[in-house]
Design a protein around this motif. Structure first.
Motif, PDB file in Angstrom:
ATOM      1  N   ALA A 108       0.830  -1.206   0.000  1.00  0.00           N
ATOM      2  CA  ALA A 108       0.000   0.000   0.000  1.00  0.00           C
ATOM      3  C   ALA A 108       0.864   1.255   0.000  1.00  0.00           C
ATOM      4  O   ALA A 108       0.595   2.202  -0.750  1.00  0.00           O
ATOM      5  CB  ALA A 108      -0.939  -0.003   1.208  1.00  0.00           C
ATOM      6  N   TYR A 109       1.905   1.283   0.821  1.00  0.00           N
ATOM      7  CA  TYR A 109       2.832   2.421   0.805  1.00  0.00           C
ATOM      8  C   TYR A 109       3.497   2.559  -0.559  1.00  0.00           C
ATOM      9  O   TYR A 109       3.635   3.655  -1.086  1.00  0.00           O
ATOM     10  CB  TYR A 109       3.915   2.261   1.872  1.00  0.00           C
ATOM     11  N   HIS A 110       3.900   1.438  -1.135  1.00  0.00           N
ATOM     12  CA  HIS A 110       4.546   1.470  -2.445  1.00  0.00           C
ATOM     13  C   HIS A 110       3.592   2.006  -3.501  1.00  0.00           C
ATOM     14  O   HIS A 110       3.991   2.813  -4.360  1.00  0.00           O
ATOM     15  CB  HIS A 110       5.043   0.075  -2.814  1.00  0.00           C
ATOM     16  N   LEU A 111       2.347   1.588  -3.469  1.00  0.00           N
ATOM     17  CA  LEU A 111       1.367   2.074  -4.433  1.00  0.00           C
ATOM     18  C   LEU A 111       1.148   3.580  -4.275  1.00  0.00           C
ATOM     19  O   LEU A 111       1.084   4.310  -5.270  1.00  0.00           O
ATOM     20  CB  LEU A 111       0.045   1.317  -4.285  1.00  0.00           C
ATOM     21  N   LEU A 112       1.057   4.063  -3.038  1.00  0.00           N
ATOM     22  CA  LEU A 112       0.944   5.507  -2.815  1.00  0.00           C
ATOM     23  C   LEU A 112       2.145   6.238  -3.402  1.00  0.00           C
ATOM     24  O   LEU A 112       2.007   7.284  -4.047  1.00  0.00           O
ATOM     25  CB  LEU A 112       0.839   5.822  -1.322  1.00  0.00           C
ATOM     26  N   SER A 113       3.313   5.679  -3.181  1.00  0.00           N
ATOM     27  CA  SER A 113       4.537   6.283  -3.693  1.00  0.00           C
ATOM     28  C   SER A 113       4.544   6.314  -5.225  1.00  0.00           C
ATOM     29  O   SER A 113       4.892   7.330  -5.835  1.00  0.00           O
ATOM     30  CB  SER A 113       5.747   5.506  -3.179  1.00  0.00           C
ATOM     31  N   GLU A 114       4.142   5.218  -5.838  1.00  0.00           N
ATOM     32  CA  GLU A 114       4.063   5.150  -7.300  1.00  0.00           C
ATOM     33  C   GLU A 114       3.073   6.180  -7.845  1.00  0.00           C
ATOM     34  O   GLU A 114       3.341   6.851  -8.840  1.00  0.00           O
ATOM     35  CB  GLU A 114       3.617   3.765  -7.757  1.00  0.00           C
ATOM     36  N   MET A 115       1.915   6.276  -7.211  1.00  0.00           N
ATOM     37  CA  MET A 115       0.883   7.218  -7.657  1.00  0.00           C
ATOM     38  C   MET A 115       1.393   8.653  -7.543  1.00  0.00           C
ATOM     39  O   MET A 115       1.175   9.472  -8.451  1.00  0.00           O
ATOM     40  CB  MET A 115      -0.393   7.021  -6.845  1.00  0.00           C
ATOM     41  N   ALA A 116       2.068   8.963  -6.450  1.00  0.00           N
ATOM     42  CA  ALA A 116       2.602  10.312  -6.246  1.00  0.00           C
ATOM     43  C   ALA A 116       3.679  10.624  -7.271  1.00  0.00           C
ATOM     44  O   ALA A 116       3.695  11.712  -7.863  1.00  0.00           O
ATOM     45  CB  ALA A 116       3.153  10.448  -4.832  1.00  0.00           C
ATOM     46  N   GLU A 117       4.576   9.680  -7.484  1.00  0.00           N
ATOM     47  CA  GLU A 117       5.664   9.892  -8.439  1.00  0.00           C
ATOM     48  C   GLU A 117       5.126  10.101  -9.851  1.00  0.00           C
ATOM     49  O   GLU A 117       5.579  10.980 -10.574  1.00  0.00           O
ATOM     50  CB  GLU A 117       6.609   8.691  -8.409  1.00  0.00           C
ATOM     51  N   LYS A 118       4.141   9.299 -10.227  1.00  0.00           N
ATOM     52  CA  LYS A 118       3.548   9.398 -11.561  1.00  0.00           C
ATOM     53  C   LYS A 118       2.917  10.776 -11.785  1.00  0.00           C
ATOM     54  O   LYS A 118       2.988  11.336 -12.868  1.00  0.00           O
ATOM     55  CB  LYS A 118       2.500   8.302 -11.736  1.00  0.00           C
ATOM     56  N   ARG A 119       2.321  11.341 -10.731  1.00  0.00           N
ATOM     57  CA  ARG A 119       1.651  12.644 -10.835  1.00  0.00           C
ATOM     58  C   ARG A 119       2.557  13.808 -10.446  1.00  0.00           C
ATOM     59  O   ARG A 119       2.139  14.950 -10.457  1.00  0.00           O
ATOM     60  CB  ARG A 119       0.404  12.635  -9.957  1.00  0.00           C
ATOM     61  N   LYS A 120       3.797  13.469 -10.037  1.00  0.00           N
ATOM     62  CA  LYS A 120       4.788  14.470  -9.631  1.00  0.00           C
ATOM     63  C   LYS A 120       4.296  15.341  -8.468  1.00  0.00           C
ATOM     64  O   LYS A 120       4.418  16.557  -8.473  1.00  0.00           O
ATOM     65  CB  LYS A 120       5.211  15.329 -10.817  1.00  0.00           C
ATOM     66  N   ILE A 121       3.704  14.654  -7.481  1.00  0.00           N
ATOM     67  CA  ILE A 121       3.277  15.314  -6.256  1.00  0.00           C
ATOM     68  C   ILE A 121       3.787  14.497  -5.073  1.00  0.00           C
ATOM     69  O   ILE A 121       4.280  13.381  -5.252  1.00  0.00           O
ATOM     70  CB  ILE A 121       1.739  15.494  -6.192  1.00  0.00           C
ATOM     71  N   SER A 122       3.650  15.028  -3.885  1.00  0.00           N
ATOM     72  CA  SER A 122       4.144  14.323  -2.703  1.00  0.00           C
ATOM     73  C   SER A 122       3.202  13.195  -2.303  1.00  0.00           C
ATOM     74  O   SER A 122       2.025  13.172  -2.689  1.00  0.00           O
ATOM     75  CB  SER A 122       4.302  15.297  -1.538  1.00  0.00           C
ATOM     76  N   VAL A 123       3.724  12.281  -1.511  1.00  0.00           N
ATOM     77  CA  VAL A 123       2.911  11.182  -0.983  1.00  0.00           C
ATOM     78  C   VAL A 123       1.789  11.745  -0.114  1.00  0.00           C
ATOM     79  O   VAL A 123       0.660  11.239  -0.145  1.00  0.00           O
ATOM     80  CB  VAL A 123       3.792  10.177  -0.203  1.00  0.00           C
ATOM     81  N   ALA A 124       2.076  12.805   0.623  1.00  0.00           N
ATOM     82  CA  ALA A 124       1.045  13.432   1.457  1.00  0.00           C
ATOM     83  C   ALA A 124      -0.081  14.008   0.590  1.00  0.00           C
ATOM     84  O   ALA A 124      -1.262  13.878   0.930  1.00  0.00           O
ATOM     85  CB  ALA A 124       1.651  14.520   2.336  1.00  0.00           C
ATOM     86  N   GLU A 125       0.284  14.620  -0.537  1.00  0.00           N
ATOM     87  CA  GLU A 125      -0.738  15.196  -1.424  1.00  0.00           C
ATOM     88  C   GLU A 125      -1.613  14.116  -2.057  1.00  0.00           C
ATOM     89  O   GLU A 125      -2.837  14.263  -2.112  1.00  0.00           O
ATOM     90  CB  GLU A 125      -0.084  16.048  -2.512  1.00  0.00           C
ATOM     91  N   ILE A 126      -0.997  13.038  -2.534  1.00  0.00           N
ATOM     92  CA  ILE A 126      -1.804  11.973  -3.139  1.00  0.00           C
ATOM     93  C   ILE A 126      -2.669  11.312  -2.078  1.00  0.00           C
ATOM     94  O   ILE A 126      -3.804  10.923  -2.347  1.00  0.00           O
ATOM     95  CB  ILE A 126      -0.929  10.940  -3.906  1.00  0.00           C
TER      96      ILE A 126
END
Length: 80
Positions: free
Chosen positions: A49-67
């Protein structure tokens, strides 16, 4: 579209968890809430779950907190 994240290396895990520890207490609670949502909805482990959040944030170029904020807000809209 891939629904489960790729396995993370030990180094990637260390980097992700190091980043998560640098978040404020409020941001950490938000990320944990988003993590819990993903764990329930997609039957993921904590790491996945943490990895997926990280992937989603990276893909959108935003922070993990923002996603995390976006995911929590969207989930609240859908469940109310």
């Amino acid at each position: 579209m891939r629904t489960t994240p790729l396995p993370m290396s030990t180094a990637a895990n260390a980097t992700l968890y190091g980043h998560l520890q640098s978040l404020s207490e409020e941001e950490q609670k938000l990320v944990d809430h988003a993590r819990d949502i993903l764990m329930r909805q997609r039957n993921l482990s904590t790491d996945d779950a943490y990895h997926l959040l990280s992937e989603m944030a990276e893909k959108r170029k935003i922070s993990v907190a923002e996603i995390s904020q976006q995911l929590v807000a969207l989930t609240q809209k859908l469940t109310v």
